[in-house]
Motif scaffolding. Sequence first.
Motif: not given
Length: 296
Positions: A113-140
């Motif tokens: 669902h689009s709303d589910t993906m919106t939240s996953l996108g926000g999580l991906a950004l936060s993962q990148i901010d926390l240094g979790q680059r690979e996991e964040g980009l994969a989620n993106f």
Amino acid sequence: YYALGKLELAEQEFLRTLGIYELSYGDEHPSVANSLNNLAVVYTKRGKLEQARDTHLRVIAIHKKSLGPDHPELANSWSNLGRVLRRLHDFEGAADYYKRAYERRREALGPEHSDTMTSLGGLALSQIDLGQREEGLANFEVVLSTQRRALGDDHPVVAEVEHDLGVALTKLGELDQAQAILRKSLATRERVLSPDHGDIATSLADLAHALVEDGERREARQLLDRFRAMEEAAEPSALERAQVRLDLAKLLAAEGDKREALELARAGVEILAKGAEGPNARKLRRELSRWIEGDI
């Protein structure tokens, strides 16, 4: 007004509506919470981050009391609060709220669902901010491919995901990839939004910033000039307007025009003094001040 990018007018209208609902229903009615949520979203867009955070927390409290702790509507509030906390550099808090929202929406709405993906996108950004680059980009990549499949390439939601990914790549120093995806997002926004929409101004500013960081001065200057030409109509945030002046100052200083660069730096500080909040605003203010003091 919000859909047209007229944020100051949208804020005024949401405040008016909020006052009516509070008088009609009291302070803890779901309609009051919905009006507060709309207002908080505008606060976020305008860079009023502390007001946005406090307003979203009030929305969450009302929803928990009036709808119950398991109601799906809470996921929307959690996701919105995550966005604000991330801009306040509370990256762990942002990741926590985005994860809650993602898991609740995945369960209630489905994994694509689009709303589910919106939240996953926000999580991906936060993962990148926390240094979790690979996991964040994969989620993106999951978010982007899912939204493109569901909505098509020319949808504003897809353009927003592309823009967020481009900004993240700029911060990671991956400038070629950042510029490519920021160009795509800008092109989509120019096709589907009104010419003076605030999201177009945001795209111009962020693509120009990536170009400045990459030493591509000529194209960057063209984009920054376009931003300033539409600035009054588009109503970009104070942070965006100040960043544009810093990037222009860098370009002019490189061309030997130190006097104009200094004037732009002073203008940037004045813009920030009128209401920009959060760590990004403080960091930008310090960098602009260094120009004024002659340390650069």
